[in-house]
Design an enzyme around this catalytic site. Structure first.
Site, PDB file in Angstrom:
ATOM      1  N   ARG A 124      21.518  -3.504  -0.895  1.00  0.00           N
ATOM      2  CA  ARG A 124      22.040  -3.414  -2.278  1.00  0.00           C
ATOM      3  C   ARG A 124      23.526  -3.725  -2.389  1.00  0.00           C
ATOM      4  NH1 ARG A 124      19.344   2.136  -3.518  1.00  0.00           N
ATOM      5  NH2 ARG A 124      17.218   1.393  -3.774  1.00  0.00           N
ATOM      6  N   HIS A 139      11.748  11.604 -11.561  1.00  0.00           N
ATOM      7  CA  HIS A 139      13.055  12.176 -11.215  1.00  0.00           C
ATOM      8  C   HIS A 139      13.750  12.592 -12.513  1.00  0.00           C
ATOM      9  CE1 HIS A 139      12.376  10.877  -7.257  1.00  0.00           C
ATOM     10  NE2 HIS A 139      13.305   9.953  -7.100  1.00  0.00           N
ATOM     11  N   GLN A 158      14.754  15.500  -7.782  1.00  0.00           N
ATOM     12  CA  GLN A 158      13.967  14.328  -7.394  1.00  0.00           C
ATOM     13  C   GLN A 158      12.605  14.732  -6.821  1.00  0.00           C
ATOM     14  OE1 GLN A 158      18.138  12.142  -6.201  1.00  0.00           O
ATOM     15  NE2 GLN A 158      16.303  11.251  -5.325  1.00  0.00           N
ATOM     16  N   ARG A 174       0.816  -1.225   0.000  1.00  0.00           N
ATOM     17  CA  ARG A 174       0.000   0.000   0.000  1.00  0.00           C
ATOM     18  C   ARG A 174       0.847   1.270   0.000  1.00  0.00           C
ATOM     19  NH1 ARG A 174      -1.885   2.832   5.122  1.00  0.00           N
ATOM     20  NH2 ARG A 174      -0.415   2.078   6.687  1.00  0.00           N
ATOM     21  N   GLY A 175       2.164   1.123   0.028  1.00  0.00           N
ATOM     22  CA  GLY A 175       3.032   2.297  -0.021  1.00  0.00           C
ATOM     23  C   GLY A 175       3.084   2.848  -1.444  1.00  0.00           C
ATOM     24  N   MET A 176       3.952   3.849  -1.637  1.00  0.00           N
ATOM     25  CA  MET A 176       4.044   4.520  -2.943  1.00  0.00           C
ATOM     26  C   MET A 176       4.519   3.528  -4.021  1.00  0.00           C
ATOM     27  SD  MET A 176       3.443   7.736  -3.694  1.00  0.00           S
ATOM     28  CE  MET A 176       2.709   7.105  -5.161  1.00  0.00           C
ATOM     29  N   VAL A 177       5.610   2.835  -3.752  1.00  0.00           N
ATOM     30  CA  VAL A 177       6.134   1.875  -4.739  1.00  0.00           C
ATOM     31  C   VAL A 177       5.200   0.673  -4.851  1.00  0.00           C
ATOM     32  CG1 VAL A 177       8.040   0.304  -5.296  1.00  0.00           C
ATOM     33  CG2 VAL A 177       8.529   2.553  -4.316  1.00  0.00           C
ATOM     34  N   CYS A 222      16.618   4.941  -7.479  1.00  0.00           N
ATOM     35  CA  CYS A 222      15.768   5.389  -8.590  1.00  0.00           C
ATOM     36  C   CYS A 222      16.478   6.345  -9.561  1.00  0.00           C
ATOM     37  CB  CYS A 222      14.484   6.005  -8.061  1.00  0.00           C
ATOM     38  SG  CYS A 222      14.677   6.883  -6.517  1.00  0.00           S
ATOM     39  N   ARG A 248      15.937  17.547  -3.761  1.00  0.00           N
ATOM     40  CA  ARG A 248      14.489  17.296  -3.771  1.00  0.00           C
ATOM     41  C   ARG A 248      13.803  18.560  -4.297  1.00  0.00           C
ATOM     42  NH1 ARG A 248      12.803  12.445  -3.316  1.00  0.00           N
ATOM     43  NH2 ARG A 248      13.746  12.090  -1.283  1.00  0.00           N
ATOM     44  N   GLN A 262       8.621  -2.419   1.456  1.00  0.00           N
ATOM     45  CA  GLN A 262       8.267  -1.884   2.766  1.00  0.00           C
ATOM     46  C   GLN A 262       9.274  -0.866   3.262  1.00  0.00           C
ATOM     47  OE1 GLN A 262       5.463  -2.338   4.232  1.00  0.00           O
ATOM     48  NE2 GLN A 262       5.971  -1.180   6.052  1.00  0.00           N
ATOM     49  N   THR A 318       2.603  -4.619   8.059  1.00  0.00           N
ATOM     50  CA  THR A 318       3.284  -4.380   9.338  1.00  0.00           C
ATOM     51  C   THR A 318       2.334  -3.676  10.304  1.00  0.00           C
ATOM     52  OG1 THR A 318       4.114  -2.202   8.643  1.00  0.00           O
ATOM     53  CG2 THR A 318       5.536  -4.112   8.207  1.00  0.00           C
ATOM     54  N   LYS A 330      25.535   6.745  -3.417  1.00  0.00           N
ATOM     55  CA  LYS A 330      24.981   5.597  -4.147  1.00  0.00           C
ATOM     56  C   LYS A 330      25.310   5.694  -5.637  1.00  0.00           C
ATOM     57  CE  LYS A 330      20.895   5.281  -1.136  1.00  0.00           C
ATOM     58  NZ  LYS A 330      19.508   5.795  -1.031  1.00  0.00           N
TER      59      LYS A 330
END
Ligand code: NAP
Length: 374
Positions: free
Chosen positions: A104, A277, A164, A12-15, A137, A270, A75, A39, A246
Site C-alpha cells: 500500500r 468493523h 474490529q 476461497r479466503g474470507m475476502v 478496512c 479486536r 491471498q 497456493t 496505518k
C-alpha cells in the site's frame, strides 16, 4: 476489444469468497475470461462460475500468472511480497489489484476507494500506474462514512477507536471465535443456564471456561469470546500497533494529501463480532457543524451512507454490526458535539461491513474501472 484474462488468487479466503459472491451478483464474470489460482490445491476443481467449473492453477507459477492481463489477489501480504516483484522482473506488464497491505505505501501504488478518491485512481491509470491496492478496512469504512466532511475539507484531526470483527482477521480466525463460543456452551448444563438463583456461579464458570487451556486459541493467541484483544497486527515498538499506524499513513495517501496533513491516531481493538468493523471517532472540525448539516453532508457524498439519528432507539436498532452485516451501506451516527472547552470537537460512530466496502467492493470496482479504461 479482446476479452481480458483476469487471474484471481485467494478466492476461497474470507475476502475472496465475498469478492466472488459480489462479482457473480453484478455479472462481472460476463465481461472477462477468469482463471483461478491456488497456493495449496493446484489441479483441484475451482469454483463454478456461469455453470463452468475451472481447474485451479499454481499461484506460484510466474509463467501462468504472466498470461493474465489483470491479477486480483486476496491471498495476503506474504504472497504479495513473494510474487509481485518476481512477476515484474519476469517481464509482466499487467495490472495488479491487491487486498493486502504489503504494497500500500509503495510509491508505485494507488490506494483504491473510488467514491472518495476516484480522481487519484484515474490520474494513476493515466500516468501508467499498474498497482492498485485496497485500503485498510477500518480506514476505508471511516472514510466512506465521512466522505462528505472530507470533501468539504472540514476535518482537522481524528482519534479513531476501532471495534474490529473476528472475520477481519481471516477465515481461520472467525471459525475460532465461533468454536470458542461452542466450547463454552458445550460445557454448560441446562440447570446452569436456567434463570434461577444467583447468577454468580454461572458467571464464574464461564470465566473459568474462557481462561481454560482447552479453549481453542491457536489463531488469535487469546480468548476473544467474552473478551477483547487490544492489539491488532505487529508491535511497532513506539506504543503503536501497525494497524494504528496505518490510520494516518493511509488516510492521507488515499486523499492524495502530504504525509501527516490530517493527523489520525487511536487504538485498534479486536472484539467478538462476527462481521463488520465499527469505529468510534473523535474529530476536531474546522468549524461548528450541527447534526442536520452533518447528516446532509455525509448522506449527499455518495449512495452508500446510512445516516442514523443520534437517539437511543435508532442507534440500537440500526447502527450495529448485526443490522449492517452483509449490506453495502456504511452506518454513520452517534454524532454529537463533545463537552470539551466548547471547541468544535465531535464524536461519531461508523459501522460498515469490512468484507464489502472494507475489502472486496473496491477491488471489483477497480477491475471494472480498468476494463473500461484499458
Ligand atoms: P484468509 O481468509 O486467511 O484467506 C487467505 C488464504 O488462506 C486463502 O485464499 C486460502 O488460500 C488460505 N486458506 C488456508 N486455510 C483456509 C481456510 N480454512 N479457509 C479459507 N482459506 C484458507 O484471509 P482474508 O481475511 O481473506 O485476507 C486476505 C487479505 O486481505 C489479507 O492480506 C488481509 O489483510 C486483507 N484484508 C482482509 C480483510 C478482512 O476483513 N478479512 C479486509 C481488508 C483486507 P489457498 O486457497 O491458496 O490455500
Amino acid at each position: 476489444k479482446p476479452v481480458k484474462q483476469v487471474g484471481i488468487v485467494g478466492w476461497r479466503g474470507m475476502v475472496g469468497s465475498v469478492l466472488l459472491q459480489r462479482m457473480v451478483e453484478e455479472n462481472d464474470f460476463n465481461d472477462i475470461a477468469a482463471s483461478f489460482f491456488s497456493t495449496s490445491s493446484v489441479g483441484a476443481p475451482g469454483p463454478v462460475i456461469n455453470s463452468v467449473r475451472s481447474v485451479l492453477t499454481d499461484a506460484y507459477s510466474l509463467d501462468a500468472l504472466a498470461e493474465m492481463d489483470i491479477i486480483i489477489t486476496c491471498q495476503g501480504g506474504e504472497y504479495t511480497k513473494s510474487m509481485y516483484q518476481s512477476l515484474i522482473d519476469h517481464g509482466w506488464e499487467g495490472y495488479w489489484i491487491d487486498a493486502a497491505s504489503a504494497l500500500r505505501m509503495d510509491e508505485r501504488a494507488c490506494i483504491i476507494l473510488d467514491p472518495v478518491n476516484r480522481e487519484n485512481i484515474d490520474d494513476s491509470i493515466k500516468k501508467g500506474g499498474k498497482l492498485f491496492v485496497g485500503g485498510n478496512c477500518s480506514i476505508t469504512l471511516s472514510l466512506m462514512g465521512l466522505a462528505g466532511l472530507i470533501k468539504a475539507d472540514l476535518i482537522e484531526w481524528m482519534s479513531v477507536m476501532t471495534y474490529q470483527s473476528a472475520s477481519g482477521a481471516g477465515a481461520k480466525h472467525v471459525r475460532e471465535l465461533i468454536a470458542q463460543s461452542a466450547f463454552v456452551t458445550r460445557n454448560l448444563t441446562p440447570d446452569e443456564l436456567e434463570n434461577a438463583g444467583s447468577v454468580l456461579p454461572l458467571v464464574n464458570k464461564v470465566s473459568e471456561l474462557i481462561n481454560s487451556s482447552d479453549l481453542p486459541v491457536e489463531n488469535f493467541g487469546a480468548p476473544l469470546m467474552g473478551s477483547i484483544i487490544p492489539w491488532i497486527d505487529s508491535d511497532l515498538g513506539d506504543g503503536n500497533s501497525r494497524e494504528e499506524w496505518k490510520g494516518e499513513a493511509e488516510t492521507n495517501k488515499i486523499l492524495g494529501l502530504k504525509k501527516g496533513t490530517i493527523p489520525v491516531n487511536g487504538l485498534c481493538i479486536r472484539v467478538g463480532v462476527i462481521r463488520c468493523h465499527s469505529a468510534a471517532i473523535t474529530m476536531k472540525l474546522k468549524r461548528e457543524v450541527d447534526e442536520a448539516d452533518f447528516a446532509k453532508m455525509v448522506s449527499d457524498a455518495h449512495p452508500w451512507v446510512k445516516y442514523v439519528p443520534n437517539n437511543k432507539e435508532a442507534s440500537v436498532s440500526q447502527l450495529t454490526p448485526a443490522h449492517i452485516s452483509g449490506t453495502l451501506k456504511v452506518g454513520v451516527g452517534r454524532y454529537k458535539k463533545m463537552a470539551l472547552n466548547n471547541e468544535p470537537v465531535y464524536s461519531v460512530l461508523t459501522v460498515g461491513d469490512q468484507l464489502l466496502w472494507g475489502a472486496a467492493e473496491p477491488l471489483r470496482r477497480m477491475l471494472n474501472i480498468l476494463l473500461n479504461r484499458i
